[in-house]
Write a protein that holds these residues in place. Structure first.
Motif, PDB file in Angstrom:
ATOM      1  N   LYS A 287       0.838  -1.194   0.000  1.00  0.00           N
ATOM      2  CA  LYS A 287       0.000   0.000   0.000  1.00  0.00           C
ATOM      3  C   LYS A 287       0.874   1.246   0.000  1.00  0.00           C
ATOM      4  O   LYS A 287       1.949   1.282   0.618  1.00  0.00           O
ATOM      5  N   SER A 291       3.554   5.280   5.972  1.00  0.00           N
ATOM      6  CA  SER A 291       4.381   4.223   6.557  1.00  0.00           C
ATOM      7  C   SER A 291       5.305   3.590   5.514  1.00  0.00           C
ATOM      8  O   SER A 291       6.383   3.076   5.854  1.00  0.00           O
ATOM      9  N   GLU A 374       4.468  -2.153   8.140  1.00  0.00           N
ATOM     10  CA  GLU A 374       3.471  -2.027   9.195  1.00  0.00           C
ATOM     11  C   GLU A 374       2.034  -2.026   8.694  1.00  0.00           C
ATOM     12  O   GLU A 374       1.123  -2.425   9.411  1.00  0.00           O
ATOM     13  N   ASP A 375       1.773  -1.568   7.492  1.00  0.00           N
ATOM     14  CA  ASP A 375       0.401  -1.444   6.986  1.00  0.00           C
ATOM     15  C   ASP A 375      -0.095  -2.666   6.222  1.00  0.00           C
ATOM     16  O   ASP A 375      -1.152  -2.601   5.587  1.00  0.00           O
ATOM     17  N   GLU A 376       0.629  -3.769   6.268  1.00  0.00           N
ATOM     18  CA  GLU A 376       0.295  -4.901   5.409  1.00  0.00           C
ATOM     19  C   GLU A 376      -0.401  -6.061   6.111  1.00  0.00           C
ATOM     20  O   GLU A 376      -0.492  -7.158   5.552  1.00  0.00           O
ATOM     21  N   ARG A 380       2.867  -8.538   6.812  1.00  0.00           N
ATOM     22  CA  ARG A 380       3.829  -7.536   7.290  1.00  0.00           C
ATOM     23  C   ARG A 380       5.269  -7.920   6.979  1.00  0.00           C
ATOM     24  O   ARG A 380       6.080  -7.064   6.652  1.00  0.00           O
TER      25      ARG A 380
END
Length: 394
Positions: A287, A291, A374-376, A380
């Motif tokens: 994404k 971050s 961190e956003d996955e 991650r």
């Protein structure tokens, strides 16, 4: 020409295919888009038309609403006996004459555009047996149409899995493979296309390696034992389609075009996907957001300037504002995916599974050395997307 088959669903897809995938021998188009697509006017591209009958899986959820017209529904409602074809009671006791009238109109609309391939009208799998009768009736009607109209193109039988329970375990697969074999014969099909629409193969789930991937691989192995065909297609997925192709279980990997790496039934009201970028060295997408900038800075510091990923990540970091635009991100992903495919395609067929294994192993080793994304969510760890693919390559 390349083996990949882009699935085009919109005008932006046509543009990306023309610029990034010009060596595609075939492209797949939904029937409602055929007249709008320049692909149908190109002498260099063979068109596979899909009549979008699998959208009948949930007719109620696809009807046009006040203020929200569904183009798929408006197109399909003109077909004879359309409502019956979306009725569960009709699925259990189809009337042959009505099914044949529906199929004649569907196939007639497709054949006017002189496609190389047409999908056999079929509904997706259901968890129970209620779809067996309607799909068999559709296959029989298609075979009758082919014989009476002298169609000289190829017919592709769709096999759309909707839930993992339908194919996890040989006991679950056996009756479905037998049903597919009967439909293939009745429709006088020339090839088959398989996709598990419930499978998001780059989400980092722990069940991919041990459960989901072996189920899809097993389905293809058993279909190949049941059906002798030189047109075998799988996907779109992010990477499992390439595994199936590299292992020789299919002839053509169906692909998304910068997005669409999980199949969606036609006529659904999908929200536009958020911007995602490809990290080519890791063979995955991420994404776009604040971050990611932080992660790129941290990852770059862990890599020697001579490492190929150092240059790749630095380039993305320097252009992250531009790439945050959804369409530009989509092109970036499409180009990265094309590069990945071409790397494996450059190897002789006998060595492709090993080449893909080594390619994914390099991405896995790199990912192990980098910090979490961190956003996955469940993906991650940078290596989490390639690990299950790598372990099912050979």
């Amino acid at each position: 020409m390349a083996d990949h088959i882009p699935f085009i669903s919109g005008e932006d897809g046509d543009r990306i295919v023309s610029s990034v995938y010009p060596d595609s021998e075939f492209v797949r188009l939904p029937i409602e888009r055929v007249g709008k697509s320049p692909s149908t006017r190109s002498a260099n591209v063979k068109v596979w038309i899909d009549p979008c009958v699998d959208g009948l899986d949930d007719l109620d959820g696809r009807q046009s609403r006040p203020g929200r017209t569904n183009s798929w529904f408006e197109y399909m409602r003109e077909l004879p006996h359309f409502e019956q074809m979306g009725s569960h009671s009709f699925h259990s006791a189809p009337v042959a004459a009505e099914v044949e009238a529906f199929v004649r109109e569907v196939m007639g609309r497709c054949v006017r555009h002189r496609p190389a391939w047409i999908s056999v009208p079929q509904l997706p799998m259901a968890n129970d047996k209620r779809r067996a009768k309607i799909n068999r009736a559709l296959a029989v009607a298609t075979g009758k149409w082919k014989s009476s109209h002298g169609y000289r193109g190829r017919l592709i039988l769709p096999i759309v899995v909707t839930h993992q329970a339908q194919i996890v375990g040989k006991t679950a697969r056996n009756p479905r493979v037998q049903q597919v074999g009967r439909c293939y014969h009745d429709a006088q099909a020339d090839g088959f296309w398989v996709v598990d629409k419930s499978l998001s193969d780059d989400n980092g789930s722990g069940t991919l390696r041990s459960r989901r991937f072996p189920a899809v691989l097993g389905l293809h192995e058993e279909l190949n034992e049941c059906i002798s065909s030189k047109i075998r297609i799988a996907g779109p997925y992010w990477g499992l389609n390439l595994v199936l192709w590299a292992r020789g279980l299919v002839d053509f990997p169906a692909i998304g075009i910068g997005s669409g790496y999980q199949y969606a039934l036609p006529g659904g009201h999908a929200n536009p996907p958020s911007a995602r970028l490809a990290l080519q060295s890791l063979r995955r997408r991420v994404k776009v957001g604040p971050s990611l900038r932080v992660w790129l800075d941290a990852a770059i510091t862990r890599l020697a300037p001579s490492h190929p990923a150092h240059g790749e990540f630095s380039g993305i970091r320097g252009n992250i504002t531009v790439l945050n635009h959804r369409e530009r991100a989509r092109v970036q992903v499409a180009k990265a995916y094309k590069g990945w495919f071409d790397t494996i395609a450059s190897t002789p067929k006998a060595g492709r599974s090993m080449a893909l294994f080594q390619d994914l192993s390099a991405a896995y080793a790199l990912g192990k050395s980098l910090p979490d994304l961190e956003d996955e969510g469940g993906a991650r760890r940078p290596e989490s997307v390639v690990e299950p693919l790598m372990l099912n390559c050979l």
